[in-house]
Every structure is written in structure tokens, then in C-alpha cells.
Design a protein around this motif. Structure first.
Motif, PDB file in Angstrom:
ATOM      1  N   ASN A 293     -20.884   4.617 -20.447  1.00 29.57           N
ATOM      2  CA  ASN A 293     -20.017   5.086 -19.362  1.00 29.57           C
ATOM      3  C   ASN A 293     -19.852   6.596 -19.447  1.00 29.57           C
ATOM      4  OD1 ASN A 293     -18.793   2.369 -18.234  1.00 29.57           O
ATOM      5  ND2 ASN A 293     -18.736   2.220 -20.457  1.00 29.57           N
ATOM      6  N   ASN A 294     -20.964   7.295 -19.626  1.00 30.09           N
ATOM      7  CA  ASN A 294     -20.917   8.758 -19.779  1.00 30.09           C
ATOM      8  C   ASN A 294     -20.383   9.402 -18.509  1.00 30.09           C
ATOM      9  OD1 ASN A 294     -21.214  11.348 -20.619  1.00 30.09           O
ATOM     10  ND2 ASN A 294     -23.440  11.299 -20.811  1.00 30.09           N
ATOM     11  N   LEU A 295     -19.414  10.300 -18.665  1.00 30.10           N
ATOM     12  CA  LEU A 295     -18.801  10.959 -17.504  1.00 30.10           C
ATOM     13  C   LEU A 295     -19.634  12.101 -16.976  1.00 30.10           C
ATOM     14  CD1 LEU A 295     -15.116  11.068 -18.754  1.00 30.10           C
ATOM     15  CD2 LEU A 295     -16.210   9.341 -17.357  1.00 30.10           C
ATOM     16  N   GLU A 296     -20.501  12.672 -17.831  1.00 32.46           N
ATOM     17  CA  GLU A 296     -21.287  13.837 -17.426  1.00 32.46           C
ATOM     18  C   GLU A 296     -22.588  13.369 -16.793  1.00 32.46           C
ATOM     19  OE1 GLU A 296     -21.779  16.257 -20.804  1.00 32.46           O
ATOM     20  OE2 GLU A 296     -19.656  16.754 -21.005  1.00 32.46           O
ATOM     21  N   GLN A 297     -22.521  12.977 -15.561  1.00 26.75           N
ATOM     22  CA  GLN A 297     -23.687  12.485 -14.842  1.00 26.75           C
ATOM     23  C   GLN A 297     -24.366  13.646 -14.137  1.00 26.75           C
ATOM     24  OE1 GLN A 297     -22.381   9.357 -12.295  1.00 26.75           O
ATOM     25  NE2 GLN A 297     -21.473   8.139 -13.946  1.00 26.75           N
ATOM     26  N   GLU A 298     -25.658  13.665 -14.214  1.00 24.08           N
ATOM     27  CA  GLU A 298     -26.417  14.760 -13.601  1.00 24.08           C
ATOM     28  C   GLU A 298     -26.395  14.652 -12.083  1.00 24.08           C
ATOM     29  OE1 GLU A 298     -30.263  14.764 -15.249  1.00 24.08           O
ATOM     30  OE2 GLU A 298     -29.620  15.217 -17.301  1.00 24.08           O
ATOM     31  N   GLU A 299     -26.548  13.444 -11.564  1.00 24.09           N
ATOM     32  CA  GLU A 299     -26.567  13.272 -10.127  1.00 24.09           C
ATOM     33  C   GLU A 299     -25.139  13.111  -9.609  1.00 24.09           C
ATOM     34  OE1 GLU A 299     -29.027  10.006  -9.229  1.00 24.09           O
ATOM     35  OE2 GLU A 299     -30.857  10.875 -10.066  1.00 24.09           O
ATOM     36  N   GLU A 300     -24.928  13.547  -8.378  1.00 23.88           N
ATOM     37  CA  GLU A 300     -23.605  13.435  -7.762  1.00 23.88           C
ATOM     38  C   GLU A 300     -23.285  11.971  -7.508  1.00 23.88           C
ATOM     39  OE1 GLU A 300     -21.159  15.035  -3.846  1.00 23.88           O
ATOM     40  OE2 GLU A 300     -23.254  15.573  -4.171  1.00 23.88           O
ATOM     41  N   ALA A 301     -22.120  11.578  -7.969  1.00 21.81           N
ATOM     42  CA  ALA A 301     -21.708  10.184  -7.833  1.00 21.81           C
ATOM     43  C   ALA A 301     -20.515  10.105  -6.883  1.00 21.81           C
ATOM     44  CB  ALA A 301     -21.341   9.591  -9.189  1.00 21.81           C
ATOM     45  N   ALA A 302     -20.218   8.893  -6.457  1.00 17.01           N
ATOM     46  CA  ALA A 302     -19.092   8.682  -5.554  1.00 17.01           C
ATOM     47  C   ALA A 302     -17.842   8.489  -6.404  1.00 17.01           C
ATOM     48  CB  ALA A 302     -19.350   7.464  -4.668  1.00 17.01           C
ATOM     49  N   PHE A 303     -17.112   9.551  -6.643  1.00 13.70           N
ATOM     50  CA  PHE A 303     -15.910   9.471  -7.443  1.00 13.70           C
ATOM     51  C   PHE A 303     -14.764   8.941  -6.591  1.00 13.70           C
ATOM     52  CE2 PHE A 303     -18.450  12.796  -9.419  1.00 13.70           C
ATOM     53  CZ  PHE A 303     -18.445  12.364 -10.734  1.00 13.70           C
ATOM     54  N   SER A 304     -13.835   8.279  -7.248  1.00 15.88           N
ATOM     55  CA  SER A 304     -12.670   7.743  -6.567  1.00 15.88           C
ATOM     56  C   SER A 304     -11.417   8.197  -7.298  1.00 15.88           C
ATOM     57  CB  SER A 304     -12.719   6.206  -6.542  1.00 15.88           C
ATOM     58  OG  SER A 304     -11.561   5.689  -5.933  1.00 15.88           O
ATOM     59  N   ILE A 305     -10.370   8.502  -6.541  1.00 15.00           N
ATOM     60  CA  ILE A 305      -9.145   8.980  -7.161  1.00 15.00           C
ATOM     61  C   ILE A 305      -8.221   7.839  -7.565  1.00 15.00           C
ATOM     62  CG2 ILE A 305      -9.182  11.174  -5.947  1.00 15.00           C
ATOM     63  CD1 ILE A 305      -7.235  10.007  -3.941  1.00 15.00           C
ATOM     64  N   LYS A 306      -8.518   6.607  -7.203  1.00 13.61           N
ATOM     65  CA  LYS A 306      -7.711   5.459  -7.583  1.00 13.61           C
ATOM     66  C   LYS A 306      -8.625   4.351  -8.088  1.00 13.61           C
ATOM     67  CE  LYS A 306      -4.048   4.200  -5.337  1.00 13.61           C
ATOM     68  NZ  LYS A 306      -2.974   4.683  -6.229  1.00 13.61           N
ATOM     69  N   TYR A 307      -8.188   3.714  -9.160  1.00 16.33           N
ATOM     70  CA  TYR A 307      -8.945   2.599  -9.712  1.00 16.33           C
ATOM     71  C   TYR A 307      -8.550   1.301  -9.008  1.00 16.33           C
ATOM     72  CZ  TYR A 307     -10.972   5.191 -13.590  1.00 16.33           C
ATOM     73  OH  TYR A 307     -11.709   6.060 -14.353  1.00 16.33           O
ATOM     74  N   LEU A 308      -9.468   0.363  -9.001  1.00 14.24           N
ATOM     75  CA  LEU A 308      -9.174  -0.952  -8.453  1.00 14.24           C
ATOM     76  C   LEU A 308      -8.232  -1.696  -9.390  1.00 14.24           C
ATOM     77  CD1 LEU A 308     -12.776  -1.948  -7.277  1.00 14.24           C
ATOM     78  CD2 LEU A 308     -10.924  -0.951  -5.923  1.00 14.24           C
ATOM     79  N   THR A 309      -7.284  -2.415  -8.811  1.00 14.72           N
ATOM     80  CA  THR A 309      -6.240  -3.072  -9.609  1.00 14.72           C
ATOM     81  C   THR A 309      -6.421  -4.577  -9.706  1.00 14.72           C
ATOM     82  OG1 THR A 309      -4.844  -3.236  -7.648  1.00 14.72           O
ATOM     83  CG2 THR A 309      -4.583  -1.278  -9.033  1.00 14.72           C
ATOM     84  N   SER A 310      -7.595  -5.062  -9.419  1.00 13.96           N
ATOM     85  CA  SER A 310      -7.825  -6.500  -9.508  1.00 13.96           C
ATOM     86  C   SER A 310      -7.758  -6.952 -10.964  1.00 13.96           C
ATOM     87  CB  SER A 310      -9.185  -6.857  -8.903  1.00 13.96           C
ATOM     88  OG  SER A 310      -9.476  -8.225  -9.101  1.00 13.96           O
ATOM     89  N   SER A 311      -7.111  -8.075 -11.186  1.00 17.56           N
ATOM     90  CA  SER A 311      -7.002  -8.587 -12.552  1.00 17.56           C
ATOM     91  C   SER A 311      -8.357  -9.025 -13.106  1.00 17.56           C
ATOM     92  CB  SER A 311      -6.025  -9.768 -12.583  1.00 17.56           C
ATOM     93  OG  SER A 311      -6.444 -10.782 -11.674  1.00 17.56           O
ATOM     94  N   ASP A 320     -13.904   1.012 -20.367  1.00 21.57           N
ATOM     95  CA  ASP A 320     -14.338   2.252 -19.707  1.00 21.57           C
ATOM     96  C   ASP A 320     -13.580   3.434 -20.309  1.00 21.57           C
ATOM     97  OD1 ASP A 320     -15.271   4.205 -18.067  1.00 21.57           O
ATOM     98  OD2 ASP A 320     -14.312   3.465 -16.232  1.00 21.57           O
ATOM     99  N   PRO A 321     -14.264   4.389 -20.978  1.00 20.54           N
ATOM    100  CA  PRO A 321     -13.551   5.545 -21.554  1.00 20.54           C
ATOM    101  C   PRO A 321     -12.878   6.407 -20.499  1.00 20.54           C
ATOM    102  CG  PRO A 321     -15.935   5.871 -21.676  1.00 20.54           C
ATOM    103  CD  PRO A 321     -15.714   4.461 -21.238  1.00 20.54           C
ATOM    104  N   SER A 322     -13.472   6.478 -19.308  1.00 23.00           N
ATOM    105  CA  SER A 322     -12.860   7.267 -18.242  1.00 23.00           C
ATOM    106  C   SER A 322     -11.518   6.678 -17.825  1.00 23.00           C
ATOM    107  CB  SER A 322     -13.802   7.339 -17.044  1.00 23.00           C
ATOM    108  OG  SER A 322     -13.199   8.028 -15.971  1.00 23.00           O
ATOM    109  N   PHE A 323     -11.441   5.356 -17.769  1.00 22.59           N
ATOM    110  CA  PHE A 323     -10.179   4.699 -17.393  1.00 22.59           C
ATOM    111  C   PHE A 323      -9.096   4.980 -18.435  1.00 22.59           C
ATOM    112  CE2 PHE A 323      -7.362   0.996 -17.620  1.00 22.59           C
ATOM    113  CZ  PHE A 323      -6.895   0.940 -16.315  1.00 22.59           C
ATOM    114  N   ARG A 324      -9.441   4.890 -19.701  1.00 21.33           N
ATOM    115  CA  ARG A 324      -8.454   5.157 -20.746  1.00 21.33           C
ATOM    116  C   ARG A 324      -8.001   6.614 -20.714  1.00 21.33           C
ATOM    117  NH1 ARG A 324      -9.542   1.837 -26.330  1.00 21.33           N
ATOM    118  NH2 ARG A 324      -9.966  -0.211 -25.419  1.00 21.33           N
ATOM    119  N   ARG A 325      -8.925   7.508 -20.489  1.00 21.31           N
ATOM    120  CA  ARG A 325      -8.552   8.927 -20.447  1.00 21.31           C
ATOM    121  C   ARG A 325      -7.608   9.216 -19.281  1.00 21.31           C
ATOM    122  NH1 ARG A 325     -14.283  12.048 -21.854  1.00 21.31           N
ATOM    123  NH2 ARG A 325     -14.111  11.854 -24.129  1.00 21.31           N
TER     124      ARG A 325
END
Length: 612
Positions: A293-311, A320-325
Motif C-alpha cells: 500500500n505504498n503512498l508514493e505512487q508514480e502515476e496520478e491516482a484518484a485520491f479521496s478525502i473520505k474513506y468508505l465506512t462500510s463494516s 492500510d498504512p494510509s488509513f492508520r496515518r
């Protein structure tokens, strides 16, 4: 704003749009002039030359201005209406032909050339500076979201020119309105990157002290609600209680001020946060999970400002390290707000809450440090940003004082006039500023960390580094040449290290003898001890020679001493003579009296010197 589905819809939506400023209606006789202006500018759009070669000549040919190079108010209004009509026609033709509006080709789409010509005329002052901003606003409103990205790329490329004072003062409100309207059209979930570009442009385009974007009152965006499941669905293999605890933290993050109003709310937040931190500590991430789950992606990705809250996604999100951070970073921002500098005693949390905040902050930082990849670097960046944020908080609490300072005009001093020194409230500028700062922050002078006393080793460490030959510090830059530094060090050593203070005179090498030996390199320490031993040997040799015999002064024997004694009658006569001398002084001349007084004065002076 909904997009039209017909081929010519986006371009035709605003063909009849009136200017933002209510202009006076165009007379019938001006329509011919407008058509002539449009024709003249249309003919030059296909030229493959810089605008400076033909822009002014084109404006003079189209407008025939009263002045040679500058348009008056009515002429500016006529030119603006004509250019807006020309822009609408170019957009309509580009949409109908299926071409991209910002692409320049002979068949159509000459919009970039038109913008360049108008920008050059506005920059040189030939045309009113607000015309270019009005054209850009019309162009963004007539474009689709996809075309708006290209239009905004053009705006970003011309940021330095648009930000000049002569243009900025005329079009800053139009540019702010254009960006805000564009932000309202964009999706906060799907167009996050484009929204970020617009906000970054506004931050660079407007000065830092612009009050329209400072949030002076500190209002929180409480409308940003995070919806999650309240009841456990069937067949979900997760701890639903932990799921609710985790997403319940967002209620506190969205409005931190409510967290510290009452003790029960804080206890609820602290309990939920402890459960989340315990789970993160019990399930650490491995390096493989971090790389996946590397955050430093070379290609432009579709970032989202809110995470999905489904159980159903809770298990994946915990890996996901990005979620914990994101969760831990929200905690640090909340803690930074609760202990913000300059808070009054009424708003600051109690001492018990401060201790809990400190312990939770340490746990969050430890977790951020161990999250792969590059946990330590990420934590250092976050701490640096939060430290810089304190300066921003202080600046806002002080009333957002402007950063730009106008140069002061130096008044010429008259010949023979005396320059008057400025008078300060407390003697000098530094003390006056310190006193003023203390008025704004009463706790500044009572802070225990305000005055710190260094240790002996810390104080003499710079001088020890100077004495090390390997450091390569030139002699003229040594601290021993600083008389204030040496004087403070001697007073410091006399109070706390009397043994080192005594070496100042024992070794005979001056201030360098006071430096603690453990700070010195071995070779320097050996040289100092060698000098001390030689001085001690020299002193012992002088003691072994013994005291030197001095010649005795010749003593004048009195008649009594010469006779070896004398009778009692003679002694009594001698005493009587002495008494008579003291009681009956002989008459002396004025010269003798003056010489005698000078001798007595010299004797008294010598006595005073010896006493001192």
C-alpha cells in the motif's frame, strides 16, 4: 451546476449572459462598432507571432482611441463587450466542431491567442486591467469540467503576470468569484486534485494577510459528517463494537471545541481513543504490507478525502498504512488545538487533562514512527508542520498584522543639527518589546522554562572545541577573545566549580585553564598538565634555596643603650625631658611647618594604601 447534454449546450448556456457589473446599455449605433472590433481581432488570431508585435496596433485599428495608446472609460466598456461576444462565438464554434477549446489550430479554437493579446494590453496599461479577468470568468462558466482543467492550467501559467499590482488590484474580486464558482461545480470526492490546485492558486495569488481566507473566528466545518452503520449487519466477521468506536472519533475530530466543554465528553473520547490505539499496537503492520500500500505512487491516482465506512471493509482498512496515518494525524491535530499557544486560562484544559493529552500524544507518535513505509520521516514532517502552525496561531491571535512593511522615509538632517535618539518606555527597544509581549501574554514572565542555567560542561564546551587543534578554528575566532564570555564563565565557575576557578591562576595560561579537563582532547590535556608540573618544580626549587639574607640596617645607639643601661635618676630625667618636649612645642618657622604637614600627608597616604 448541471452539465448540458446537447452538443452545443455548454457553450450556449451563457451566450446571453450579462456582465457582472451592470454596464450601461449599448446604443444601436455601437453595434456596428462592436462588429468591426470583432472582425479586426478575429483577423489577427491566426498570426504566429508574439502579441507584443501587433497587439497595440490591432487595438488602435479597432478602437481608433481618442488617446493614442490608452482607452478612456467608454472605450474600455465597448472593447470589453466586443471581446466577450468574440469569446462566446469562439467557444460556440469549438463545441459545435467537437474541438478542445484551448487547442490552437487554423480551423478554430483561437481562444489562447485572444487571451494572450488581451493580457498583453492589460499588462501594458493600454486597456483596463479587469478585462482579462472578466474573459477568464466567462470562459470557465462556458466550459465543461474537463475543459475547465485546461483553462485553469492557462491561468496557472500566467499567475506571475496576473498577480502584478496593477492587474491584481483591478481583478482580485473577479478571480476570487471565478475560483469559488468553479469549486462549487466540482465534486469533493472525485475532483480532489483539481480542488487542491485551485486552493493552492488562491493561496499564492492572494497575499498572506488577505482576511477573506483566514477564518478569523475559528469556525469549524460541522457540516462534514461521517455516516456509519449503527447496527451490526448479519454475517460480518469483525468486532462491530470496535467498528463503532473507531468511526465515533470523527465526531470529536469535526468539532474539537465540544470535546473539552465537559469532562464526560473528554472521558468518552479518551476511552474510545485508547481502544483504537491498543488495537493498532496489537496489530502492527509489516514491511510487506507497507509496500503493498505504498503512498508514493508514480502515476496520478484518484485520491479521496473520505474513506468508505462500510463494516465489510474494516479488515482491509486496518491493514492500510494510509488509513492508520490519517486517523493518527487527526489525533495530533486535535491535541495541537487543545494545547494551542496563547490560550487563556478559561479556555485551556485542566492539569489532569493536559497530562492525559501528553501521554496520548506520545503513544500516537510512537505508532506513526513504526508504520511503514518511512515512518520516521513521515513523523518528522508532521512535527515540523505542526510547529510552523503555532506561528500561524499566534499571528491570528495578534489580529493578523500585515507582513508587508513599507520602507520608512529618511528625513534629511539639517547641517549642524543634532540627531535625536529614540526614546523607549523601558530604556531600549528590546525591553520595550518584551514588556509589550508580557502584556499580551501574562504567563510569559512566570514560565519556568524562560530562564535556564546551563551546566559547567555546556558553558565551556565552545571554548574546549576552540582549543582542539583538529577543529581548525582560527585564533581570532576563539571564544577566549570574547571578554563578556570569559567574564560570565569565571563568575559561573566561582559559584559552581571552585576547583576549576582556582586553575585560572595556578596554570598560568589564563582562561583556558578553567575548562574542565574531561572536555579537552588527550593531547591538549597532557600539555596543560605538563605546564602545571613545570611550574610546580620551579616553585620547589625556589623553596629549597631558602630565604635570602638581607643586610641589617645600622642602628644608632642611644646613650642609654651604649652604657648598657643607666641609673634610675638618669631614666627619670630622660622621661622628664620627653614630657617637656610634648607639652611645650618649640617655635618653628612657616617653611618647617609646611614641610612637616606634607610629610604627614604622605605617611597617611601610605597607610591607607597598605590598609586597602
Amino acid at each position: 451546476m448541471a452539465e448540458a447534454t446537447t452538443s452545443g449546450g455548454p457553450a450556449l448556456r451563457i451566450l446571453l449572459r450579462q456582465p457582472t457589473k451592470d454596464p450601461s446599455p449599448i446604443p444601436v449605433s455601437s453595434h456596428a462598432d462592436r462588429d468591426r472590433i470583432i472582425a479586426v481581432f478575429t483577423n489577427v488570431l491566426t498570426k504566429d507571432e508574439p502579441p507584443e508585435n501587433f497587439a497595440l496596433r490591432t487595438m488602435q485599428e479597432a478602437m481608433k482611441p481618442q488617446k493614442q495608446t490608452v482607452l478612456v472609460q467608454d472605450e474600455n466598456q465597448l472593447l470589453e463587450n466586443a471581446l466577450r461576444s468574440l469569446l462566446q462565438g469562439l467557444v460556440s464554434s469549438a463545441v459545435q466542431s467537437g474541438q478542445r477549446m484551448m487547442q490552437c489550430n487554423p480551423d478554430g479554437g483561437q481562444i489562447p491567442n485572444l487571451l494572450d493579446i488581451v493580457l498583453y494590453l492589460c499588462e501594458r496599461g493600454h486597456v483596463e486591467g479587469g478585462v482579462i479577468f472578466q474573459l477568464l470568468e466567462d470562459l470557465t462558466e462556458m466550459s465543461t469540467i474537463k475543459d475547465c482543467k485546461e483553462v485553469f492550467a492557462y491561468i496557472e501559467s500566467k499567475q506571475d503576470v496576473l498577480g502584478k499590482q496593477e492587474l491584481f488590484s483591478r481583478g482580485k474580486l473577479v478571480m476570487l468569484r471565478t475560483c469559488n464558482q468553479l469549486l462549487r461545480r466540482l465534486s469533493k470526492a472525485n475532483d480532489v486534485v483539481f480542488c487542491g490546485r485551485i486552493l493552492m492558486f488562491l493561496a499564492h495569488f492572494f497575499p498572506l494577510s488577505e482576511r477573506s481566507a483566514l477564518n478569523i473566528k475559528g469556525v469549524f466545518n460541522t457540516s462534514n459528517e461521517t455516516k456509519y452503520e449503527k447496527e451490526a449487519p448479519d454475517g460480518v466477521p469483525i468486532d462491530f463494537k470496535f467498528y463503532k468506536t473507531l468511526w465515533n472519533l470523527q465526531e470529536h475530530f469535526s468539532n474539537p471545541a465540544q470535546t473539552t466543554l465537559t469532562q464526560p465528553k473528554w472521558q468518552k473520547f479518551a476511552g474510545n481513543l485508547a481502544v483504537v490505539l491498543d488495537t493498532f499496537e496489537a496489530q502492527p503492520l509489516t514491511e510487506d504490507e507497507g509496500k503493498a500500500n505504498n503512498l508514493e505512487q508514480e502515476e496520478e491516482a484518484a485520491f479521496s478525502i473520505k474513506y468508505l465506512t462500510s463494516s465489510n471493509l474494516m479488515g482491509l482498512e486496518l491493514k492500510d498504512p494510509s488509513f492508520r496515518r490519517h486517523i493518527l494525524l487527526q489525533c495530533l491535530i486535535l491535541f495541537d488545538y487543545l494545547k494551542a499557544p496563547g490560550k487563556s486560562e478559561k479556555d485551556s484544559p485542566p492539569e489532569s487533562m493536559k497530562e492525559e493529552i501528553k501521554s496520548c500524544e506520545e503513544r500516537v507518535k510512537r505508532l506513526l514512527e513504526i508504520i511503514p513505509p518511512k515512518g520516521k520521516e513521515f513523523l518528522q514532517s508532521v512535527e515540523h508542520i505542526l510547529e510552523r502552525e503555532k506561528n500561524w496561531v499566534w499571528w491570528k491571535r495578534d489580529g493578523c498584522l500585515p507582513f508587508e512593511k513599507q520602507p520608512s522615509e529618511k528625513k534629511p538632517i539639517q547641517d549642524g543639527g543634532r540627531k535625536r535618539k529614540p526614546r523607549w518606555r523601558l530604556g531600549n527597544k528590546e525591553l520595550a518589546q518584551l514588556w509589550k509581549w508580557a502584556d499580551q501574554n501574562p504567563n510569559a514572565l512566570t514560565d519556568s522554562e524562560r530562564v535556564t542555567m546551563p551546566s559547567i560542561n555546556e558553558y565551556w564546551k565552545p571554548l574546549a572545541e576552540d582549543m582542539d587543534p583538529t577543529s581548525g578554528i582560527e585564533a581570532e575566532y576563539h571564544h577566549k577573545n570574547n571578554r563578556v564570555y570569559c567574564w560570565k564563565g569565571l563568575r559561573f565557575s566561582a559559584k559552581q566549580d571552585l576547583e576549576s576557578f582556582c586553575r585560572y591562576s595556578e596554570l598560568g595560561i589564563g582562561i583556558e585553564g578553567v575548562v574542565p579537563p574531561e572536555l579537552l582532547p588527550s593531547d591538549v590535556r597532557t600539555k596543560l598538565h605538563a605546564r602545571n608540573s613545570e611550574k610546580n618544580k620551579r616553585a620547589k626549587k625556589e623553596e629549597t634555596k631558602g630565604p635570602t639574607t638581607q643586610p641589617e640596617e645600622p642602628q644608632v645607639a642611644t646613650p642609654i643603650e651604649a652604657d648598657g643601661g643607666g641609673s634610675a635618676g638618669e631614666l627619670e630625667e630622660g622621661e622628664a625631658l620627653m614630657d617637656s618636649d610634648t607639652t611645650e612645642p618649640q617655635k618653628q618657622s612657616p617653611t618647617e611647618v609646611e614641610s612637616r604637614q606634607e610629610a604627614e600627608t604622605d605617611i597617611e597616604g601610605n597607610i591607607k594604601v597598605e590598609v586597602v
